[in-house]
Scaffold this motif. Structure first.
Motif, PDB file in Angstrom:
ATOM      1  N   UNK A  27      45.267  72.758  94.855  1.00 40.48           N
ATOM      2  CA  UNK A  27      46.462  73.782  95.036  1.00 40.48           C
ATOM      3  C   UNK A  27      46.717  75.229  94.546  1.00 40.48           C
ATOM      4  N   UNK A  28      47.293  74.149  93.146  1.00 41.34           N
ATOM      5  CA  UNK A  28      48.527  74.457  92.721  1.00 41.34           C
ATOM      6  C   UNK A  28      47.919  74.908  91.320  1.00 41.34           C
ATOM      7  N   UNK A  29      48.621  76.074  91.014  1.00 42.14           N
ATOM      8  CA  UNK A  29      47.476  77.083  89.425  1.00 42.14           C
ATOM      9  C   UNK A  29      47.805  76.651  88.612  1.00 42.14           C
ATOM     10  N   UNK A  30      47.417  76.137  87.183  1.00 38.74           N
ATOM     11  CA  UNK A  30      47.673  75.625  85.869  1.00 38.74           C
ATOM     12  C   UNK A  30      49.350  76.727  85.408  1.00 38.74           C
ATOM     13  N   UNK A  31      49.653  77.811  86.250  1.00 34.95           N
ATOM     14  CA  UNK A  31      50.515  78.644  85.242  1.00 34.95           C
ATOM     15  C   UNK A  31      51.783  78.529  86.162  1.00 34.95           C
ATOM     16  N   UNK A  32      52.270  77.714  87.419  1.00 36.44           N
ATOM     17  CA  UNK A  32      52.210  77.316  88.323  1.00 36.44           C
ATOM     18  C   UNK A  32      53.780  77.528  87.706  1.00 36.44           C
ATOM     19  N   UNK A  33      55.044  77.869  88.449  1.00 33.67           N
ATOM     20  CA  UNK A  33      56.387  77.710  88.031  1.00 33.67           C
ATOM     21  C   UNK A  33      57.175  77.919  89.966  1.00 33.67           C
ATOM     22  N   UNK A  34      58.194  76.563  89.855  1.00 38.13           N
ATOM     23  CA  UNK A  34      59.021  76.333  90.740  1.00 38.13           C
ATOM     24  C   UNK A  34      60.433  76.437  90.613  1.00 38.13           C
ATOM     25  N   UNK A  35      60.866  77.218  91.428  1.00 44.87           N
ATOM     26  CA  UNK A  35      62.673  77.934  91.503  1.00 44.87           C
ATOM     27  C   UNK A  35      63.433  77.072  92.620  1.00 44.87           C
ATOM     28  N   UNK A  36      64.639  76.896  92.579  1.00 47.92           N
ATOM     29  CA  UNK A  36      65.358  76.538  93.607  1.00 47.92           C
ATOM     30  C   UNK A  36      66.601  76.270  92.709  1.00 47.92           C
ATOM     31  N   UNK A  37      67.564  76.127  93.948  1.00 45.12           N
ATOM     32  CA  UNK A  37      68.900  75.983  93.499  1.00 45.12           C
ATOM     33  C   UNK A  37      69.438  74.859  93.042  1.00 45.12           C
ATOM     34  N   UNK A  38      68.367  74.418  92.226  1.00 42.00           N
ATOM     35  CA  UNK A  38      68.173  72.755  91.441  1.00 42.00           C
ATOM     36  C   UNK A  38      67.455  72.881  89.820  1.00 42.00           C
ATOM     37  N   UNK A  39      66.507  73.836  90.030  1.00 38.32           N
ATOM     38  CA  UNK A  39      65.234  74.028  89.056  1.00 38.32           C
ATOM     39  C   UNK A  39      65.451  75.475  89.082  1.00 38.32           C
ATOM     40  N   UNK A  40      65.310  75.332  87.720  1.00 38.55           N
ATOM     41  CA  UNK A  40      64.769  77.251  87.347  1.00 38.55           C
ATOM     42  C   UNK A  40      63.406  77.304  85.964  1.00 38.55           C
ATOM     43  N   UNK A  44      54.696  73.507  86.280  1.00 37.98           N
ATOM     44  CA  UNK A  44      53.476  72.593  87.608  1.00 37.98           C
ATOM     45  C   UNK A  44      53.152  70.811  86.525  1.00 37.98           C
ATOM     46  N   UNK A  45      53.732  70.641  85.814  1.00 34.05           N
ATOM     47  CA  UNK A  45      53.879  68.763  85.028  1.00 34.05           C
ATOM     48  C   UNK A  45      54.806  68.517  85.898  1.00 34.05           C
ATOM     49  N   UNK A  46      56.189  68.892  84.898  1.00 37.67           N
ATOM     50  CA  UNK A  46      57.484  69.104  85.689  1.00 37.67           C
ATOM     51  C   UNK A  46      57.441  68.594  87.138  1.00 37.67           C
ATOM     52  N   UNK A  47      56.795  69.532  88.565  1.00 38.75           N
ATOM     53  CA  UNK A  47      57.460  69.518  89.215  1.00 38.75           C
ATOM     54  C   UNK A  47      56.453  69.304  90.382  1.00 38.75           C
ATOM     55  N   UNK A  48      55.534  68.280  89.838  1.00 37.55           N
ATOM     56  CA  UNK A  48      54.524  66.296  90.541  1.00 37.55           C
ATOM     57  C   UNK A  48      55.510  66.122  90.082  1.00 37.55           C
ATOM     58  N   UNK A  49      56.896  65.831  88.651  1.00 39.34           N
ATOM     59  CA  UNK A  49      56.923  64.609  87.316  1.00 39.34           C
ATOM     60  C   UNK A  49      58.376  64.901  88.868  1.00 39.34           C
ATOM     61  N   UNK A  50      58.855  66.067  89.581  1.00 33.86           N
ATOM     62  CA  UNK A  50      60.354  65.546  89.666  1.00 33.86           C
ATOM     63  C   UNK A  50      60.202  66.253  91.298  1.00 33.86           C
ATOM     64  N   UNK A  51      59.389  67.028  92.010  1.00 34.82           N
ATOM     65  CA  UNK A  51      59.126  67.353  92.936  1.00 34.82           C
ATOM     66  C   UNK A  51      58.111  66.403  94.233  1.00 34.82           C
TER      67      UNK A  51
END
Length: 133
Positions: A27-40, A44-51
């Motif tokens: 479901x997550x695109x190759x160029x996916x980005x994730x932003x939160x108050x803690x994450x800028x 995709x790779x960092x999202x899966x490792x961290x979240x």
């Protein structure tokens, strides 16, 4: 087959309590980005490792609001951890085609709220019940 943005977002959130990483990866695109108050703008790779490890402690996730504006879907949900801790968050999820391409998280609050009705939480995290504003 083109699935609606709402269906894609519902499927995205269903993967967490189901602990279905394979489904989330699809479901997550190759160029996916994730932003939160803690994450800028995590990639995709960092999202899966961290979240993604948070799925281990996600017992349930119930969508309470879902509003679509084109390919942007706003979601408010209540999640319960395996230890019974409950939170409410809101996220803005961007969908392109049949995949999520970006998520912006706006942290919510604990359930039940730590402050008494009419009160607030001070900087140190202690509830103030009679603020006399």
């Amino acid at each position: 087959m083109n699935t609606s943005a709402v269906d894609i977002v519902r499927a995205y959130f269903a993967t967490w309590p189901a602990k279905d990483r394979r489904a989330l990866e699809a479901l997550v695109a190759d160029d996916f980005t994730f932003t939160s108050p803690l994450d800028n703008r995590l990639n995709r790779t960092t999202f899966f490792a961290r979240c993604w490890p948070n799925s281990d402690t996600t017992a349930s996730l119930e969508i309470t609001r879902l509003v679509r504006d084109g390919e942007l879907v706003f979601v408010t949900y209540e999640a319960t951890s395996t230890e019974g801790h409950r939170v409410r968050n809101t996220e803005a999820v961007s969908v392109r085609g049949n995949q999520v391409c970006a998520v912006e998280v706006y942290f919510g609050w604990d359930l039940p709220h730590r402050a008494t009705p009419g009160g607030f939480i001070d900087k140190l995290g202690g509830p103030i019940s009679n603020p006399n504003l």
